[in-house]
Design a protein around this motif. Structure first.
Motif, PDB file in Angstrom:
ATOM      1  N   THR A  44       0.796  -1.225   0.000  1.00  0.00           N
ATOM      2  CA  THR A  44       0.000   0.000   0.000  1.00  0.00           C
ATOM      3  C   THR A  44       0.837   1.287   0.000  1.00  0.00           C
ATOM      4  OG1 THR A  44      -1.781   1.142   1.164  1.00  0.00           O
ATOM      5  CG2 THR A  44      -0.346  -0.141   2.524  1.00  0.00           C
ATOM      6  N   GLY A  82      -6.427  -9.845   1.118  1.00  0.00           N
ATOM      7  CA  GLY A  82      -7.746  -9.282   1.384  1.00  0.00           C
ATOM      8  C   GLY A  82      -7.814  -7.903   0.748  1.00  0.00           C
ATOM      9  N   GLY A  86      -2.205  -4.027   4.235  1.00  0.00           N
ATOM     10  CA  GLY A  86      -1.163  -4.420   5.202  1.00  0.00           C
ATOM     11  C   GLY A  86       0.080  -3.550   5.044  1.00  0.00           C
ATOM     12  N   LEU A 143     -10.116   0.628  12.657  1.00  0.00           N
ATOM     13  CA  LEU A 143      -8.812   1.007  12.087  1.00  0.00           C
ATOM     14  C   LEU A 143      -9.037   2.127  11.083  1.00  0.00           C
ATOM     15  CD1 LEU A 143      -7.523  -2.478  10.800  1.00  0.00           C
ATOM     16  CD2 LEU A 143      -7.541  -1.680  13.143  1.00  0.00           C
ATOM     17  N   SER A 145      -8.005   2.115   8.242  1.00  0.00           N
ATOM     18  CA  SER A 145      -8.184   1.460   6.935  1.00  0.00           C
ATOM     19  C   SER A 145      -9.501   0.692   6.859  1.00  0.00           C
ATOM     20  CB  SER A 145      -7.019   0.491   6.691  1.00  0.00           C
ATOM     21  OG  SER A 145      -6.897  -0.402   7.786  1.00  0.00           O
ATOM     22  N   CYS A 149      -9.891  -2.517   4.354  1.00  0.00           N
ATOM     23  CA  CYS A 149      -9.320  -3.794   4.810  1.00  0.00           C
ATOM     24  C   CYS A 149     -10.448  -4.811   5.001  1.00  0.00           C
ATOM     25  CB  CYS A 149      -8.519  -3.607   6.105  1.00  0.00           C
ATOM     26  SG  CYS A 149      -9.489  -3.108   7.537  1.00  0.00           S
ATOM     27  N   ASN A 154      -7.748  -8.866   8.579  1.00  0.00           N
ATOM     28  CA  ASN A 154      -7.762  -8.475   9.999  1.00  0.00           C
ATOM     29  C   ASN A 154      -7.411  -9.671  10.876  1.00  0.00           C
ATOM     30  OD1 ASN A 154     -10.789  -6.520   9.458  1.00  0.00           O
ATOM     31  ND2 ASN A 154      -8.671  -5.909   9.198  1.00  0.00           N
ATOM     32  N   GLY A 211      -1.168 -15.526   6.724  1.00  0.00           N
ATOM     33  CA  GLY A 211      -1.299 -16.286   5.476  1.00  0.00           C
ATOM     34  C   GLY A 211      -0.267 -17.386   5.315  1.00  0.00           C
ATOM     35  N   GLY A 214      -2.618 -21.200   6.567  1.00  0.00           N
ATOM     36  CA  GLY A 214      -3.884 -21.619   5.965  1.00  0.00           C
ATOM     37  C   GLY A 214      -4.615 -20.406   5.426  1.00  0.00           C
TER      38      GLY A 214
HETATM   39  P1  FAD Z   1      -3.993  -7.699   3.407  1.00  0.00           P
HETATM   40  O1  FAD Z   1      -3.117  -6.499   3.371  1.00  0.00           O
HETATM   41  O2  FAD Z   1      -4.631  -8.099   2.137  1.00  0.00           O
HETATM   42  O3  FAD Z   1      -3.159  -8.935   3.992  1.00  0.00           O
HETATM   43  C1  FAD Z   1      -2.447  -8.823   5.190  1.00  0.00           C
HETATM   44  C2  FAD Z   1      -1.810 -10.175   5.531  1.00  0.00           C
HETATM   45  O4  FAD Z   1      -2.810 -11.137   5.792  1.00  0.00           O
HETATM   46  C3  FAD Z   1      -0.976 -10.775   4.400  1.00  0.00           C
HETATM   47  O5  FAD Z   1       0.096 -11.481   4.935  1.00  0.00           O
HETATM   48  C4  FAD Z   1      -1.937 -11.717   3.701  1.00  0.00           C
HETATM   49  O6  FAD Z   1      -1.264 -12.758   3.036  1.00  0.00           O
HETATM   50  C5  FAD Z   1      -2.757 -12.230   4.869  1.00  0.00           C
HETATM   51  N1  FAD Z   1      -4.149 -12.558   4.530  1.00  0.00           N
HETATM   52  C6  FAD Z   1      -5.082 -11.719   4.010  1.00  0.00           C
HETATM   53  N2  FAD Z   1      -6.264 -12.354   3.914  1.00  0.00           N
HETATM   54  C7  FAD Z   1      -6.081 -13.611   4.369  1.00  0.00           C
HETATM   55  C8  FAD Z   1      -6.918 -14.753   4.518  1.00  0.00           C
HETATM   56  N3  FAD Z   1      -8.208 -14.714   4.176  1.00  0.00           N
HETATM   57  N4  FAD Z   1      -6.383 -15.884   5.031  1.00  0.00           N
HETATM   58  C9  FAD Z   1      -5.080 -15.942   5.391  1.00  0.00           C
HETATM   59  N5  FAD Z   1      -4.235 -14.900   5.268  1.00  0.00           N
HETATM   60  C10 FAD Z   1      -4.726 -13.751   4.766  1.00  0.00           C
HETATM   61  N6  FAD Z   1      -3.426  -2.278  11.369  1.00  0.00           N
HETATM   62  C11 FAD Z   1      -3.711  -2.393  12.693  1.00  0.00           C
HETATM   63  O7  FAD Z   1      -3.590  -3.487  13.256  1.00  0.00           O
HETATM   64  N7  FAD Z   1      -4.118  -1.301  13.417  1.00  0.00           N
HETATM   65  C12 FAD Z   1      -4.283  -0.086  12.858  1.00  0.00           C
HETATM   66  O8  FAD Z   1      -4.660   0.860  13.548  1.00  0.00           O
HETATM   67  C13 FAD Z   1      -4.034   0.041  11.458  1.00  0.00           C
HETATM   68  N8  FAD Z   1      -4.208   1.217  10.843  1.00  0.00           N
HETATM   69  C14 FAD Z   1      -3.971   1.311   9.501  1.00  0.00           C
HETATM   70  C15 FAD Z   1      -4.207   2.536   8.865  1.00  0.00           C
HETATM   71  C16 FAD Z   1      -3.968   2.665   7.504  1.00  0.00           C
HETATM   72  C17 FAD Z   1      -4.229   3.986   6.841  1.00  0.00           C
HETATM   73  C18 FAD Z   1      -3.486   1.551   6.751  1.00  0.00           C
HETATM   74  C19 FAD Z   1      -3.234   1.658   5.275  1.00  0.00           C
HETATM   75  C20 FAD Z   1      -3.258   0.350   7.376  1.00  0.00           C
HETATM   76  C21 FAD Z   1      -3.494   0.217   8.755  1.00  0.00           C
HETATM   77  N9  FAD Z   1      -3.302  -1.004   9.401  1.00  0.00           N
HETATM   78  C22 FAD Z   1      -3.576  -1.112  10.744  1.00  0.00           C
HETATM   79  C23 FAD Z   1      -2.773  -2.157   8.660  1.00  0.00           C
HETATM   80  C24 FAD Z   1      -3.844  -3.002   7.912  1.00  0.00           C
HETATM   81  O9  FAD Z   1      -4.978  -2.234   7.572  1.00  0.00           O
HETATM   82  C25 FAD Z   1      -4.243  -4.196   8.757  1.00  0.00           C
HETATM   83  O10 FAD Z   1      -3.118  -5.043   8.903  1.00  0.00           O
HETATM   84  C26 FAD Z   1      -5.401  -5.020   8.186  1.00  0.00           C
HETATM   85  O11 FAD Z   1      -5.794  -5.960   9.162  1.00  0.00           O
HETATM   86  C27 FAD Z   1      -5.045  -5.748   6.905  1.00  0.00           C
HETATM   87  O12 FAD Z   1      -6.239  -6.211   6.290  1.00  0.00           O
HETATM   88  P2  FAD Z   1      -6.262  -6.459   4.696  1.00  0.00           P
HETATM   89  O13 FAD Z   1      -7.555  -7.094   4.342  1.00  0.00           O
HETATM   90  O14 FAD Z   1      -5.927  -5.230   3.968  1.00  0.00           O
HETATM   91  O15 FAD Z   1      -5.094  -7.544   4.567  1.00  0.00           O
END
Ligand code: FAD
Length: 494
Positions: A44, A82, A86, A143, A145, A149, A154, A211, A214
């Motif tokens: 991102t 997702g 991340g 969050l 995001s 997200c 999550n 990830g 599983g």
């Molecule tokens: P992705 O980025 O798509 O994936 C994250 C990880 O999870 C990767 O390793 C991926 O392989 C794995 N994954 C995704 N989906 C699955 C699945 N179904 N099964 C197995 N593995 C999977 N995070 C926080 O914890 N707290 C915060 O306050 C926070 N604030 C944020 C603010 C901003 C502006 C941004 C950009 C990010 C922030 N984040 C925060 C980070 C991020 O949003 C989190 O980590 C969120 O949980 C990721 O979700 P995603 O769906 O985007 O996952």
């Protein structure tokens, strides 16, 4: 075991896999043209850029299982994804296929009496919050995001955010999971039970595994009574030690009605006021430290405004707080939260930023901010420390903005050097080098440096037991020796 060579061109075998996936899942489930795949290949913040054979978009759990079976048979790695928000490079592929969960976006069940919601991994977090709201409940994960997200991400990152102080992180908000395993079997652990001592806790193994163990396809999540009253204050004080005393006073006075206690340094507020559109100075004067405090309750009759005023009045009399403002309307409440929420974004405008997402025991959080700030300022005069975040959880985003006159690239080249300084201090306080965002790629080698060797050994044993061919997200979180991505061609590290 097979290692995927990401430098290889698409072979006949790869093309055969793509064709089989398209035949079994439907042509709209497989994207293999470069333009269509582009958005799935970058982190991102643009820190990493990867490559993939294809992006696979199954529409249900059965299709996820088919995709995993096909990839496993061909020994082709799978990177689950997702919302791709991340922050540690965990969702970026370096070869293999991206398994995007976005089409698994159904809310399967809401059980208001059991206070649970069963959702698929591709549901956007804000949609789950809205579904809870419709039955007059709260799903509290929050969050910045949350509009993009997804629940699977999550869960895979054990996400935190601003409500952990009261409700816990994603692990504590989850009762059951459905997961597709490396051999394509589906583990149905979708139980909405508060008590279940039937052996090892498999659910907690997959939560936070990024990830690598599983593919999470669905989850049973906890719901809570919706807060009916809320009170928010923005407070100025002389430094982090006073902020910690104030935190203690609030916890003693209002218990778990204290929903958030967020810390902002003077430099943080200055750059928000400078760069965030519409940001308004909350207090007349400048202060070395600020705290954003929120109380909430599901009981309408509770006087939270009064409770805020009482604690703050005494803290001002005792010299712990130098000034404070209490929101008197929802608009003011949103404006105060807006100051905190803009902080991540505005740091970009100040040039290069070296980031650390760390935790120490809450009792040492003020000491950590002071010691680490002093160490970084001594190391590089002119560096601007922006240490902010979830103070009440002991979780600080200890970010460093470049000295004003320095070249951005030269500053960012010091990332590993500052990692060592900051992480050594965290480690010395029995803290964590990855409090919220996870390990992914960006902290994999730091994990090897700091984690207890016995714990690392157990992690490798678990990874090998659940994913013997290292199919799931290889090279992320934990190094698996010869069978890993040793280097990351095409990756762009700042
Ligand atoms: P992705 O980025 O798509 O994936 C994250 C990880 O999870 C990767 O390793 C991926 O392989 C794995 N994954 C995704 N989906 C699955 C699945 N179904 N099964 C197995 N593995 C999977 N995070 C926080 O914890 N707290 C915060 O306050 C926070 N604030 C944020 C603010 C901003 C502006 C941004 C950009 C990010 C922030 N984040 C925060 C980070 C991020 O949003 C989190 O980590 C969120 O949980 C990721 O979700 P995603 O769906 O985007 O996952």
């Amino acid at each position: 075991m097979t290692t995927f060579d990401e430098t290889r061109m698409r072979t006949g075998m790869d093309l055969g896999l793509i064709e089989r996936l398209a035949a079994k899942l439907g042509p709209d489930a497989v994207i293999s043209d470069p333009a269509g795949m582009a958005g799935y290949l970058v982190e991102t913040r643009g820190l990493y850029r990867g490559s993939a054979l294809a992006v696979v978009r199954p529409k249900d759990t059965q299709q996820v299982a088919i995709a995993v079976e096909e990839c496993a048979a061909a020994r082709v790695p799978i990177v689950p994804q997702g919302g791709n928000t991340g922050l540690v490079g965990g969702g970026v592929p370096f070869g293999g296929v991206v398994l995007s969960l976005t089409r698994l976006n159904r809310i399967r069940e809401v059980d208001a009496i059991n206070a649970t919601i069963t959702v698929e991994a591709g549901c956007i977090l804000s949609e789950v919050q809205e579904a809870a709201d419709r039955v007059d409940c709260l799903f509290p994960l929050s969050l910045a995001s949350e509009g993009s997200c997804r629940i699977g991400g999550n869960l895979a990152t054990n996400a935190g955010g601003t409500a952990v102080l009261r409700y816990g992180n994603m692990r504590e908000l989850t009762l059951g999971l459905e997961v597709v395993l490396a051999d394509g079997r589906i583990w149905n652990g979708l139980k909405g039970l508060r008590k279940d001592n039937t052996g090892y806790d498999l659910r907690d193994l997959f939560i936070g595994s990024e990830g690598t163990l599983g593919i999470i396809t669905a989850a049973v999540l906890k719901l809570f009574p919706k807060p009916k009253v809320r009170a928010t204050a923005f407070v100025g004080c002389a430094g982090p030690r006073d902020a910690l005393s104030l935190f203690q006073r609030f916890r003693d006075a209002v218990g778990d009605r204290l929903t958030a206690f967020e810390y902002i340094p003077r430099f943080g507020l200055e750059i928000v006021l400078k760069h965030a559109p519409g940001a308004v100075r909350p207090l007349a004067d400048d202060h070395p430290s600020y705290a954003l405090i929120e109380l909430s309750s599901a009981e309408e009759s509770v006087d939270l405004q009064g409770a805020l005023e009482n604690v703050l009045t005494r803290a001002i009399e005792d010299g712990i707080v130098t000034d404070a403002v209490i929101a008197t309307s929802e608009a003011q409440n949103r404006a105060l939260w807006g100051l905190r929420e803009s902080l991540s974004e505005v740091q970009r405008k100040e040039g290069g930023s070296i980031k650390h997402d760390v935790a120490v025991p809450v009792s040492r959080v003020a000491e950590f901010i002071q010691v680490a700030t002093k160490a970084c300022e001594a190391e590089m005069p002119g560096i601007r420390v922006c240490a902010f975040g979830h103070f009440g959880d002991g979780n600080i985003h200890f970010n460093l903005s470049q000295p004003v006159a320095m070249e951005k690239a030269a500053f960012l080249a010091q990332w590993a050097h500052f990692n060592r300084i900051v992480h050594d201090i965290v480690h010395g306080m029995n803290g964590s080098i990855a409090a919220e965002h996870g390990i992914g790629l960006i902290k994999r080698d730091e994990l090897t440096h700091y984690k207890d060797p016995v714990a690392l050994d157990l992690m490798r044993t678990i990874k090998h037991a659940l994913d013997p061919h290292n199919i799931f997200n290889p090279g992320k979180v934990i190094a698996m020796g010869d069978h890993d991505i040793a280097t990351v061609p095409g990756a762009k590290i700042p």
